[in-house]
Design a protein around this motif. Structure first.
Motif, short mmCIF file in Angstrom:
data_model
loop_
_atom_site.label_atom_id
_atom_site.label_comp_id
_atom_site.label_asym_id
_atom_site.label_seq_id
_atom_site.Cartn_x
_atom_site.Cartn_y
_atom_site.Cartn_z
N SER A 80 -10.90 7.59 -5.22
CA SER A 80 -12.25 8.26 -4.99
C SER A 80 -12.18 8.55 -3.69
N ALA A 81 -11.89 7.82 -2.79
CA ALA A 81 -11.93 7.99 -1.23
C ALA A 81 -10.98 9.55 -1.14
N TYR A 82 -9.93 9.72 -1.76
CA TYR A 82 -9.12 10.93 -1.51
C TYR A 82 -9.96 11.87 -2.01
N ARG A 83 -10.83 11.67 -3.09
CA ARG A 83 -11.60 12.74 -3.61
C ARG A 83 -12.52 13.31 -2.72
N THR A 84 -13.30 12.30 -1.95
CA THR A 84 -14.39 12.64 -1.08
C THR A 84 -13.49 13.14 0.00
N ALA A 85 -12.52 13.07 0.69
CA ALA A 85 -11.71 13.72 1.69
C ALA A 85 -11.87 15.39 1.14
N HIS A 86 -11.19 15.55 -0.12
CA HIS A 86 -11.29 16.88 -0.56
C HIS A 86 -12.51 17.45 -0.64
N ASP A 87 -13.71 16.75 -1.13
CA ASP A 87 -14.99 17.39 -1.10
C ASP A 87 -15.41 17.81 0.42
N VAL A 88 -15.23 16.82 1.30
CA VAL A 88 -15.60 17.12 2.65
C VAL A 88 -15.00 18.05 3.13
N THR A 89 -13.61 18.25 3.16
CA THR A 89 -13.11 19.19 3.78
C THR A 89 -13.10 20.71 3.22
N VAL A 90 -13.19 20.72 1.80
CA VAL A 90 -13.86 22.15 1.18
C VAL A 90 -14.99 22.51 1.68
N LYS A 91 -15.88 21.85 1.77
CA LYS A 91 -17.28 22.28 2.57
C LYS A 91 -17.23 22.91 3.80
N LEU A 92 -16.25 22.13 4.45
CA LEU A 92 -16.22 22.71 5.99
C LEU A 92 -15.06 23.53 6.09
N GLY A 93 -14.38 23.94 5.15
CA GLY A 93 -13.59 25.28 5.21
C GLY A 93 -12.15 24.89 5.56
N TYR A 94 -11.65 23.79 5.33
CA TYR A 94 -10.28 23.35 5.55
C TYR A 94 -9.60 23.21 4.20
N PHE A 95 -9.28 24.37 3.89
CA PHE A 95 -8.75 24.26 2.37
C PHE A 95 -7.51 23.71 2.31
N ASP A 96 -6.37 23.89 3.28
CA ASP A 96 -5.17 23.40 3.37
C ASP A 96 -5.19 21.76 3.24
N LEU A 97 -6.21 21.26 3.99
CA LEU A 97 -6.23 19.97 3.95
C LEU A 97 -6.89 19.21 2.87
N ALA A 98 -8.05 20.14 2.09
CA ALA A 98 -8.46 19.76 0.95
C ALA A 98 -7.36 19.61 -0.25
N SER A 99 -6.25 20.43 -0.18
CA SER A 99 -5.06 20.69 -1.28
C SER A 99 -4.36 19.24 -0.94
N VAL A 100 -4.21 18.89 0.30
CA VAL A 100 -3.42 17.52 0.68
C VAL A 100 -4.18 16.34 0.04
N ALA A 101 -5.56 16.53 0.07
CA ALA A 101 -6.37 15.34 -0.38
C ALA A 101 -6.13 15.33 -1.95
N LEU A 102 -5.99 16.59 -2.63
CA LEU A 102 -5.73 16.47 -4.06
C LEU A 102 -4.51 15.94 -4.51
N ASP A 103 -3.57 16.36 -3.56
CA ASP A 103 -2.09 15.68 -3.91
C ASP A 103 -2.21 14.21 -3.86
N ARG A 104 -2.94 13.67 -2.70
CA ARG A 104 -2.94 12.14 -2.48
C ARG A 104 -4.06 11.55 -3.81
N LEU A 105 -4.97 12.29 -4.30
CA LEU A 105 -5.74 11.81 -5.42
C LEU A 105 -4.72 11.86 -6.84
N GLY A 106 -3.62 12.64 -6.95
CA GLY A 106 -2.93 12.51 -7.99
C GLY A 106 -1.95 11.36 -7.88
N TRP A 107 -1.60 11.24 -6.64
CA TRP A 107 -0.62 10.02 -6.45
C TRP A 107 -1.42 8.72 -6.47
N ALA A 108 -2.65 8.84 -6.29
CA ALA A 108 -3.70 7.07 -6.64
C ALA A 108 -3.58 7.24 -8.06
#
Length: 416
Positions: free
Chosen positions: A159-187
């Motif tokens: 869930s925390a990784y998902r929030t990292a994705h949500d925040v970074t998408v809204k702020l325009g850091y899409f590469d970092l958002a993709s990393v967060a989604l990879d971590r979400l898959g791992w968790a």
């Protein structure tokens, strides 16, 4: 007439087209838009919509952010948000380093509660609060998961990784958002939670909404359904399945597949009829009203603006709807009104979005492009429009532009 500065997607498209050694006609032949449309966007007389920008990026084989100019660093620095990105990036890099004995953690129950609070912050568009608290929550949960892993802790970390994705998408850091989604898959693998894995596929699908690869996005949506057991009638599973259909509906609309978009909406309505308002299940905002909003978005993305406007007028937003979703509706409505030449109504919708969710709207590319469009619809920008343009980071120069509103269309085709 008001004049925009040269820092706009149309100018970036022109620069990248020239670097690719393509003429306007050659680029227009590679995208599902006319030569006239492209010339208007390049000279700034028509806003660059998300789907247009994605189509050009795909044709030029470049990242879409090259054209949008995201992240909007100047505004992020002004709002003290840019300084919060590096700690998030570092926390996402801790996942495979094992336990850190120097990390002192809160009790597991407190951290699980903290992840719910982070989700609530994002839904309320309190992005600064979410971004500031997120790194410590991820670091502590990572340490606990290595020390004494439990299903609940892995789910909370996901869930925390998902929030990292949500925040970074809204702020325009899409590469970092993709990393967060990879971590979400791992968790989610370690939590053995198929719904969490399906939620990840939903967000991966939305990546291709921005990138314009709608076929891949739809494949990811289908993959998300594959994680769910058809025999599972739990509220959680039905909600996730319904949300996947909503994502599929917009992707299909962008792919100009009307029947598939309609099928996804119909299936989402079936699921929402079974679960009712399930907005807080994985914080997906799945509810009858959200299905209505997606149906309007389908019409908008298929450029059926009159139909989208009819639906927008019929939508009643419940008081319980998340602020983030409410603001998104106002952005979509503003775009539809702008396309129909209703400049005053469009500006009113943008101000409604800003009042509801200022941190979200300031960094939303769709809101920016709608503001640009309204500037070109105005022979003289009213003070409220000038204030909005300055606030989102659009500079208005001096002098005039030779573009005017015509009766048959809000855009003057004579821009060469």
């Amino acid at each position: 007439m008001p004049r925009l500065d040269d820092d706009h997607p149309g100018n970036r498209i022109r620069e990248q087209r020239k670097l690719a050694r393509l003429t306007q006609r050659e680029l227009a032949a590679r995208i599902p838009y006319s030569y006239s449309w492209l010339t208007q966007v390049e000279c700034g007389a028509r806003p660059a919509s998300v789907d247009f920008t994605a189509a050009v990026a795909r044709a030029l084989r470049i990242d879409v952010t090259v054209l949008t100019g995201q992240p909007y660093v100047t505004q992020l620095q002004e709002d003290r948000l840019a300084e919060l990105i590096r700690p998030i990036r570092e926390s996402l890099d801790l996942y495979d380093l094992g336990d850190d004995p120097d990390v002192i953690t809160r009790p597991a129950s407190d951290l699980i509660t903290a992840t719910e609070e982070l989700c609530a912050h994002v839904r309320a568009t309190h992005l600064h609060a979410a971004a500031a608290a997120l790194p410590d929550v991820i670091a502590e949960l990572t340490a606990l998961c290595w020390r004494a892993p439990t299903t609940e802790l892995w789910q909370a970390l996901g869930s925390a990784y998902r929030t990292a994705h949500d925040v970074t998408v809204k702020l325009g850091y899409f590469d970092l958002a993709s990393v967060a989604l990879d971590r979400l898959g791992w968790a989610s693998e370690r939590a053995s939670n198929p719904c969490l894995a399906a939620v990840r596929q939903y967000f991966r699908g939305l990546v291709y909404f921005r990138e314009g690869e709608y076929t891949i996005g739809l494949r990811l949506i289908r993959s998300g359904h594959g994680f769910l057991d058809p025999a599972d009638e739990s509220r959680e599973s039905l909600t996730v399945a319904g949300q996947l259909h909503l994502g599929g509906s917009v992707l299909a609309a962008l792919a100009d597949d009307r029947s598939t978009a309609a099928s996804h909406i119909a299936q989402a309505r079936d699921y929402v009829g079974r679960v009712g308002d399930a907005s807080t299940v994985h914080w997906l905002n799945f509810s009858p009203a959200n299905v209505d909003l997606h149906e309007m978005s389908v019409a908008m993305e298929m450029r059926q603006y009159e139909e989208a406007m009819r639906q927008a007028k019929a939508i009643k937003l419940p008081a319980s709807m998340a602020t983030s979703r409410r603001a998104h509706f106002f952005i979509d409505r503003a775009r539809v009104e702008m396309e129909l030449g209703k400049a005053d109504a469009s500006l009113k919708s943008l101000w409604a979005a800003r009042r509801a969710a200022p941190e979200q709207i300031r960094y939303h590319p769709g809101a920016r492009e709608t503001v640009r469009g309204l500037v070109h619809l105005s022979r003289r920008a009213p003070e409220s429009l000038g204030n909005m343009a300055a606030w989102v980071g659009i500079g208005l120069g001096t002098g005039g532009l030779s573009y005017s509103t015509v009766a048959s269309s809000p855009w003057n085709p004579a821009c060469r």
